[in-house]
Design a protein around this motif. Structure first.
Motif, PDB file in Angstrom:
ATOM      1  N   LYS A 218       3.174  10.965   9.056  1.00 13.28           N
ATOM      2  CA  LYS A 218       2.981   9.560   8.697  1.00 13.28           C
ATOM      3  C   LYS A 218       3.499   9.283   7.286  1.00 13.28           C
ATOM      4  N   TYR A 219       3.274  10.235   6.365  1.00 10.03           N
ATOM      5  CA  TYR A 219       3.724  10.029   4.988  1.00 10.03           C
ATOM      6  C   TYR A 219       5.243  10.112   4.911  1.00 10.03           C
ATOM      7  N   ASP A 220       5.828  11.093   5.587  1.00 11.14           N
ATOM      8  CA  ASP A 220       7.282  11.246   5.548  1.00 11.14           C
ATOM      9  C   ASP A 220       7.998  10.058   6.189  1.00 11.14           C
ATOM     10  N   ASP A 221       7.415   9.548   7.280  1.00 15.11           N
ATOM     11  CA  ASP A 221       8.064   8.456   8.020  1.00 15.11           C
ATOM     12  C   ASP A 221       7.899   7.100   7.347  1.00 15.11           C
ATOM     13  N   LYS A 222       6.664   6.808   6.891  1.00 13.81           N
ATOM     14  CA  LYS A 222       6.374   5.448   6.456  1.00 13.81           C
ATOM     15  C   LYS A 222       5.604   5.327   5.141  1.00 13.81           C
ATOM     16  N   LYS A 223       5.332   6.450   4.478  1.00 12.65           N
ATOM     17  CA  LYS A 223       4.480   6.435   3.279  1.00 12.65           C
ATOM     18  C   LYS A 223       3.132   5.776   3.618  1.00 12.65           C
ATOM     19  N   GLU A 224       2.552   6.255   4.706  1.00  2.97           N
ATOM     20  CA  GLU A 224       1.248   5.790   5.162  1.00  2.97           C
ATOM     21  C   GLU A 224       0.356   6.992   5.443  1.00  2.97           C
TER      22      GLU A 224
ATOM     23  N   TYR B 212       0.839  -1.205   0.000  1.00  4.95           N
ATOM     24  CA  TYR B 212       0.000   0.000   0.000  1.00  4.95           C
ATOM     25  C   TYR B 212       0.873   1.254   0.000  1.00  4.95           C
ATOM     26  N   GLY B 213       1.995   1.215   0.683  1.00  2.78           N
ATOM     27  CA  GLY B 213       2.896   2.362   0.689  1.00  2.78           C
ATOM     28  C   GLY B 213       3.344   2.732  -0.714  1.00  2.78           C
ATOM     29  N   GLU B 214       3.660   1.717  -1.535  1.00  3.57           N
ATOM     30  CA  GLU B 214       4.057   1.968  -2.920  1.00  3.57           C
ATOM     31  C   GLU B 214       2.895   2.554  -3.724  1.00  3.57           C
ATOM     32  N   LEU B 215       1.697   2.005  -3.495  1.00  3.63           N
ATOM     33  CA  LEU B 215       0.506   2.494  -4.192  1.00  3.63           C
ATOM     34  C   LEU B 215       0.230   3.946  -3.815  1.00  3.63           C
ATOM     35  N   LEU B 216       0.287   4.243  -2.525  1.00  3.29           N
ATOM     36  CA  LEU B 216       0.023   5.596  -2.049  1.00  3.29           C
ATOM     37  C   LEU B 216       1.042   6.589  -2.607  1.00  3.29           C
ATOM     38  N   GLU B 217       2.314   6.208  -2.573  1.00  2.20           N
ATOM     39  CA  GLU B 217       3.359   7.108  -3.069  1.00  2.20           C
ATOM     40  C   GLU B 217       3.197   7.351  -4.564  1.00  2.20           C
ATOM     41  N   ASP B 218       2.913   6.302  -5.319  1.00  4.76           N
ATOM     42  CA  ASP B 218       2.734   6.440  -6.763  1.00  4.76           C
ATOM     43  C   ASP B 218       1.543   7.339  -7.074  1.00  4.76           C
ATOM     44  N   THR B 219       0.445   7.129  -6.355  1.00  4.77           N
ATOM     45  CA  THR B 219      -0.759   7.935  -6.585  1.00  4.77           C
ATOM     46  C   THR B 219      -0.521   9.392  -6.203  1.00  4.77           C
ATOM     47  N   THR B 220       0.194   9.603  -5.108  1.00  5.00           N
ATOM     48  CA  THR B 220       0.503  10.965  -4.659  1.00  5.00           C
ATOM     49  C   THR B 220       1.369  11.693  -5.666  1.00  5.00           C
ATOM     50  N   GLU B 221       2.367  11.012  -6.222  1.00  2.00           N
ATOM     51  CA  GLU B 221       3.238  11.644  -7.217  1.00  2.00           C
ATOM     52  C   GLU B 221       2.452  12.012  -8.480  1.00  2.00           C
ATOM     53  N   LYS B 222       1.512  11.168  -8.862  1.00  2.48           N
ATOM     54  CA  LYS B 222       0.663  11.490 -10.018  1.00  2.48           C
ATOM     55  C   LYS B 222      -0.227  12.692  -9.705  1.00  2.48           C
ATOM     56  N   MET B 223      -0.722  12.738  -8.463  1.00  2.71           N
ATOM     57  CA  MET B 223      -1.556  13.863  -8.035  1.00  2.71           C
ATOM     58  C   MET B 223      -0.768  15.169  -8.106  1.00  2.71           C
ATOM     59  N   LYS B 224       0.486  15.128  -7.715  1.00  5.80           N
ATOM     60  CA  LYS B 224       1.347  16.311  -7.792  1.00  5.80           C
ATOM     61  C   LYS B 224       1.453  16.827  -9.227  1.00  5.80           C
ATOM     62  N   LYS B 225       1.583  15.900 -10.175  1.00  4.31           N
ATOM     63  CA  LYS B 225       1.711  16.288 -11.579  1.00  4.31           C
ATOM     64  C   LYS B 225       0.450  16.993 -12.070  1.00  4.31           C
ATOM     65  N   VAL B 226      -0.705  16.524 -11.619  1.00  9.91           N
ATOM     66  CA  VAL B 226      -1.958  17.157 -12.034  1.00  9.91           C
ATOM     67  C   VAL B 226      -2.115  18.520 -11.362  1.00  9.91           C
ATOM     68  N   PHE B 227      -1.718  18.633 -10.107  1.00 14.13           N
ATOM     69  CA  PHE B 227      -1.693  19.934  -9.428  1.00 14.13           C
ATOM     70  C   PHE B 227      -0.654  20.877 -10.051  1.00 14.13           C
ATOM     71  N   MET B 228       0.328  20.304 -10.731  1.00 14.47           N
ATOM     72  CA  MET B 228       1.468  21.056 -11.260  1.00 14.47           C
ATOM     73  C   MET B 228       2.178  21.769 -10.110  1.00 14.47           C
ATOM     74  N   THR B 229       2.668  20.971  -9.167  1.00  9.85           N
ATOM     75  CA  THR B 229       3.298  21.533  -7.984  1.00  9.85           C
ATOM     76  C   THR B 229       4.458  20.671  -7.501  1.00  9.85           C
ATOM     77  N   LYS B 230       5.372  21.304  -6.794  1.00 14.00           N
ATOM     78  CA  LYS B 230       6.429  20.605  -6.077  1.00 14.00           C
ATOM     79  C   LYS B 230       6.107  20.536  -4.586  1.00 14.00           C
ATOM     80  N   ASN B 231       4.974  21.113  -4.211  1.00 15.09           N
ATOM     81  CA  ASN B 231       4.594  21.176  -2.803  1.00 15.09           C
ATOM     82  C   ASN B 231       4.165  19.818  -2.258  1.00 15.09           C
ATOM     83  N   ASP B 232       4.218  19.679  -0.948  1.00 14.09           N
ATOM     84  CA  ASP B 232       3.739  18.461  -0.288  1.00 14.09           C
ATOM     85  C   ASP B 232       2.278  18.232  -0.644  1.00 14.09           C
ATOM     86  N   THR B 233       1.961  16.980  -0.972  1.00 15.15           N
ATOM     87  CA  THR B 233       0.611  16.639  -1.434  1.00 15.15           C
ATOM     88  C   THR B 233       0.120  15.411  -0.678  1.00 15.15           C
ATOM     89  N   TYR B 234      -1.172  15.435  -0.318  1.00 12.85           N
ATOM     90  CA  TYR B 234      -1.732  14.345   0.485  1.00 12.85           C
ATOM     91  C   TYR B 234      -3.103  13.938  -0.051  1.00 12.85           C
TER      92      TYR B 234
END
Length: 387
Positions: free
Chosen positions: A236-242, A38-60
């Motif tokens: 939680k995201y920074d520590d464990k990608k959760e 799930y950590g891999e899934l969450l990180e992958d989805t979050t990175e895709k979300m960042k691309k749609v936001f067009m941002t380098k900012n923290d995204t959750y």
């Protein structure tokens, strides 16, 4: 329970139609939300979300509605007595005002910049308020007001707000992935969105991104919410990608697949498609002789609002659309109830959805004694042209 008809065409401002690949992704087996998978899934989805936001900012990603992240943006940045400017020209701008009232209190510190429903906000008026109240802590605006079919000039407003100490919070629930949003370029400090509109995933998941400027304010604010404390999401995201609390695993599958579809189409292509569908829809209504509610300069590219001709009853018209033609349209909200109807053309909407809906609207109005013709032909001309 009565037997449900799941075949209706959703031409409302959300939830929107969801691609089959997104729906079937939710049939994958449930995995533990505290696992590496799930950590891999969450990180992958979050990175895709960042691309749609067009941002380098923290995204959750948040398991919740779009309103949950509106609440999250305010509750993490506003203390009792803080000065908040809410820009209001529709029902969802007013929702920001109501949320701000919960946390800031209902006094002179809560400033509502009222605009005509049906018109866009004026950046110069925003500047005037900020000049008069330099201690404003937060400015909120809704990019795309689905209640009125209006979009606000968030880039221009961002260029104003950046010259002051205030945080700039923008609701892109019904625009992100359909209209041009560049979080970093537009100087947005907290941007919020939802799953069920232009991204075309099922309802129930939201997202927000947070700038460095916003983090400084968040760290000095006494958060009022337990579930929506963004600092716990960061840790939680920074520590464990959760996530700090149990997420919807199935909706994470869906968001991942839906964001793939958005990115594979390409953001620029997606913006152009939404713009063309909007122009075709508007041309169709105008050819029918119907009056649009939103002013021309302010019209949304994801939803169009139309005034009812005299004598038309909302319940009857939309009842025919739903029961006879199998197409769902939305009515007006707040004081616009019974006065307008709204047609969404976002997410996975295609040209044939627009043409079919306009044809059904023509027939429904004709049945109710209104001569409304020519809409389909006018829309075809736009769709066949180069924009």
């Amino acid at each position: 329970m009565r037997k449900m008809d799941y075949t209706k065409l959703l031409m409302i401002p959300g939830p929107t139609m969801v691609p089959n690949t997104v729906l079937t992704s939710m049939a994958n087996p449930i995995i533990g939300h505290r696992t590496a998978d799930y950590g891999e899934l969450l990180e992958d989805t979050t990175e895709k979300m960042k691309k749609v936001f067009m941002t380098k900012n923290d995204t959750y990603l948040i398991t919740g509605s779009g309103t949950s992240v509106m609440d999250m943006a305010i509750s993490n940045t506003v203390d009792k007595g803080d000065k908040v400017l809410t820009i209001v020209n529709g029902n969802f701008g007013d929702r920001f005002y109501k949320i701000a009232k919960v946390y800031a209190g209902d006094g002179d510190n809560l400033i509502k910049l009222e605009n005509e429903w049906g018109d866009s906000a004026d950046p110069e008026k925003v500047k005037e308020v900020l000049e008069a109240h330099p201690d404003i802590k937060v400015v909120t605006v809704v990019h795309n007001e689905t209640s009125t079919g209006v979009k606000n000039p968030i880039e221009e407003i961002g260029n104003v707000v950046k010259n002051y100490d205030a945080l700039y919070i923008v609701d892109t629930v019904s625009s992100l992935g359909g209209d041009y949003v560049d979080v970093d370029k537009f100087n947005i400090d907290i941007c919020v969105t939802g799953s069920q509109k232009c991204i075309a995933a099922p309802p129930g998941m939201a997202a927000l991104c947070v700038s460095e400027k916003a983090w400084k304010v968040i760290n000095e604010t006494e958060t009022k919410s337990f579930y929506l404390d963004v600092k716990t999401y960061k840790k939680k995201y920074d520590d464990k990608k959760e996530t700090p609390f149990t997420p919807s695993v199935t909706l994470t599958y869906a968001m991942n697949e839906a964001l793939d579809i958005v990115l594979n189409e390409g953001l620029e292509n997606r913006y152009k498609r939404h713009e063309k569908l909007a122009k075709a829809t508007i041309a169709g209504f105008e050819a029918m002789g119907l009056e649009l509610f939103a002013k021309e300069r302010a019209r949304s590219v994801t939803v169009t609002s139309v005034k009812y001709p005299e004598g038309i009853v909302d319940k009857e018209f939309r009842g025919i659309m739903t029961n006879k033609y199998g197409i769902s349209l939305a009515g007006g909200q707040a004081h616009l109830g019974g006065k307008i109807f709204r047609m969404g053309h976002m997410g996975e909407a295609k040209e044939y959805h627009i043409l079919g809906t306009l044809a059904a609207i023509e027939m429904a109005f004709n049945e109710l004694g209104i001569d409304a013709t020519g809409g389909v032909d006018a829309a075809k001309k736009v769709l066949n042209s180069e924009i």
